[in-house]
Design a protein around this motif. Structure first.
Motif, short mmCIF file in Angstrom:
data_model
loop_
_atom_site.label_atom_id
_atom_site.label_comp_id
_atom_site.label_asym_id
_atom_site.label_seq_id
_atom_site.Cartn_x
_atom_site.Cartn_y
_atom_site.Cartn_z
N VAL A 83 0.96 -1.45 0.35
CA VAL A 83 0.13 0.43 -0.15
C VAL A 83 0.87 1.18 0.17
N LEU A 84 1.95 1.19 0.72
CA LEU A 84 2.41 2.47 0.87
C LEU A 84 3.67 2.99 -0.47
N ALA A 85 4.59 1.59 0.02
CA ALA A 85 5.67 2.14 -0.86
C ALA A 85 5.27 2.71 -2.53
N PRO A 86 4.33 1.73 -2.36
CA PRO A 86 4.16 1.90 -4.67
C PRO A 86 3.70 3.90 -4.91
N SER A 87 3.03 4.27 -3.77
CA SER A 87 2.38 6.32 -3.54
C SER A 87 3.15 6.79 -2.76
N LEU A 88 3.63 6.59 -1.74
CA LEU A 88 4.55 7.97 -1.24
C LEU A 88 5.73 8.25 -2.15
N GLY A 89 5.80 9.27 -1.53
CA GLY A 89 6.90 10.50 -2.08
C GLY A 89 8.11 10.41 -1.36
N ARG A 90 9.09 9.68 -1.50
CA ARG A 90 10.00 9.26 -0.72
C ARG A 90 11.14 10.48 -0.09
N GLY A 91 11.07 10.49 1.24
CA GLY A 91 11.86 11.94 1.81
C GLY A 91 10.72 13.00 1.70
N LYS A 92 9.92 13.38 0.94
CA LYS A 92 9.33 14.02 1.08
C LYS A 92 7.63 14.51 1.65
N PHE A 93 7.37 14.76 2.89
CA PHE A 93 6.20 14.18 3.69
C PHE A 93 4.89 15.49 2.55
N GLY A 94 3.85 14.82 2.20
CA GLY A 94 2.73 15.21 1.84
C GLY A 94 1.43 15.09 2.16
N ASP A 95 0.04 15.14 1.41
CA ASP A 95 -1.14 14.40 1.98
C ASP A 95 -1.13 13.23 1.73
N THR A 96 -0.89 12.49 1.69
CA THR A 96 -0.98 10.96 0.40
C THR A 96 -0.27 9.61 1.79
N PRO A 97 0.70 10.24 2.50
CA PRO A 97 0.67 9.30 3.89
C PRO A 97 -0.25 9.18 4.86
N PHE A 98 -0.82 11.04 4.95
CA PHE A 98 -1.70 11.48 6.17
C PHE A 98 -3.31 10.18 5.56
N ILE A 99 -3.92 10.22 3.95
CA ILE A 99 -4.41 9.43 3.26
C ILE A 99 -4.28 8.23 3.44
N LEU A 100 -3.31 7.95 2.73
CA LEU A 100 -3.20 6.74 2.80
C LEU A 100 -3.08 5.20 4.41
N THR A 101 -2.42 6.12 5.58
CA THR A 101 -2.67 5.12 6.35
C THR A 101 -4.22 5.85 7.37
N LEU A 102 -5.13 6.80 6.84
CA LEU A 102 -5.92 7.40 7.06
C LEU A 102 -7.65 6.08 6.67
N ALA A 103 -6.99 5.45 5.71
CA ALA A 103 -7.90 4.63 4.70
C ALA A 103 -7.01 3.24 5.66
N ILE A 104 -6.07 2.62 5.55
CA ILE A 104 -5.30 1.81 6.80
C ILE A 104 -6.51 1.00 7.81
N GLY A 105 -6.70 2.49 8.49
CA GLY A 105 -6.68 3.02 9.73
C GLY A 105 -8.70 2.10 10.05
N ILE A 106 -9.14 2.72 8.37
CA ILE A 106 -10.21 2.82 8.93
C ILE A 106 -11.14 0.71 8.20
N MET A 107 -10.50 0.39 7.52
CA MET A 107 -9.29 -1.17 7.20
C MET A 107 -9.57 -1.66 7.93
N LEU A 108 -8.68 -1.50 9.40
CA LEU A 108 -8.84 -2.16 9.87
C LEU A 108 -9.67 -2.22 10.96
N GLU A 109 -9.91 -0.77 11.27
CA GLU A 109 -11.91 -0.96 12.29
C GLU A 109 -12.73 -2.19 11.87
#
Length: 288
Positions: A83-109
């Motif tokens: 999930v994370l590796a193909p989508s994240l811009g390495r070394g640069k923080f942006g909105d993508t990791p927030f959205i991805l991990t938010l979706a992961i959290g909802i999925m796990l719940e």
């Protein structure tokens, strides 16, 4: 004096597992340069794995804990790769990791609700013993939590500071380009680091399951406390997260004693606001 010592000990015990959770979140930031919004949900997942193994399958507590932590570690690595590796811009923080991990959290719940249901479940205490020394009361369960948390933190610090793998983690966190030039497989470092971070959540989830019970939404408050620890300690600072975790536990203990439990979270978040005013980088954080 007895009340002071009792609150100090209680706060230190609580702070020990806050530190474990905070270290997991700060390691994720330090290496992957992202905030894992699903951090608390891996805590929940570890608790459910432990419940399934120890209570439903009747396995010994220690074996259940080790397998549960290992299971979350593997889940973390798979999620990072898929999930994370193909989508994240390495070394640069942006909105993508927030959205991805938010979706992961909802999925796990939602998975937890489907598999284990919505009602609270629990596991027995590891020990029901209560010790009293000089008027200070200590429950064996909480002492076990503190002991395992301290050992976990020592192991993590040793691995990062004294092993080649830990040096590779530090090198990747400092400069991914230079790390690649030195022959470090940074993709593997990212994967394993994320696995370790969520495994730390699982350790706390297993230890605290007998005390607080287990439900699909139990990770919410833990997520917020982990943020507090990371911000106060300084994003990317493992030592800072440990100190901030202990500090938060002690502050909560005294605030509960003198102001009531309703003020516990208020004090914690007020601490974050003060830290932003006084030292935005945290106690041990550095400007990037």
């Amino acid at each position: 004096m007895t009340i002071f010592l009792q609150n100090l000990i209680n706060g230190t015990i609580s702070g020990s597992y806050y530190a474990v959770l905070g270290v997991g979140l700060t390691v994720t930031w330090g290496v992957l340069k992202m905030i894992n919004v699903a951090h608390g949900d891996f805590y929940m997942l570890g608790a459910y794995f432990f419940y399934t193994l120890s209570k439903m399958l009747g396995m010994p507590v220690l074996i259940s804990l080790l397998i549960a932590v290992a299971g979350v570690f593997l889940c973390g690595m798979v999620i990072e790769r898929v999930v994370l590796a193909p989508s994240l811009g390495r070394g640069k923080f942006g909105d993508t990791p927030f959205i991805l991990t938010l979706a992961i959290g909802i999925m796990l719940e939602n998975i937890a609700q489907l598999v284990w249901g919505e009602t609270n479940v629990g596991v027995p205490y590891f020990s029901d013993a209560i010790y009293e020394i000089g008027g200070i009361t200590m429950a064996a369960q909480r002492l076990i939590v503190a002991a395992v948390a301290i050992v976990t933190l020592i192991v993590v610090m040793y691995v990062i500071k004294k092993t080649k793998f830990g040096w590779a983690i530090s090198a990747t966190a400092q400069d991914i380009f230079a790390a690649n030039l030195m022959g470090i497989c940074t993709k593997r470092i990212y994967m394993i680091t994320f696995g370790i971070a969520v495994a730390l959540c699982a350790v706390a989830g297993c230890l605290l399951a007998p005390i607080y019970g287990i439900n699909p939404w139990m990770g919410g408050s833990i997520q917020l406390k982990s943020f507090v620890v990371c911000i106060v300690g300084g994003l990317g600072s493992i030592g800072g997260s440990i100190i901030a975790g202990i500090l938060l536990g002690i502050i909560e203990s005294f605030s509960t004693q003198f102001l009531g439990s309703g003020w516990q979270n208020v004090i914690a978040y007020a601490l974050v606001i003060v830290m932003f005013w006084v030292k935005p980088t945290g106690l041990f954080g550095k400007k990037e």
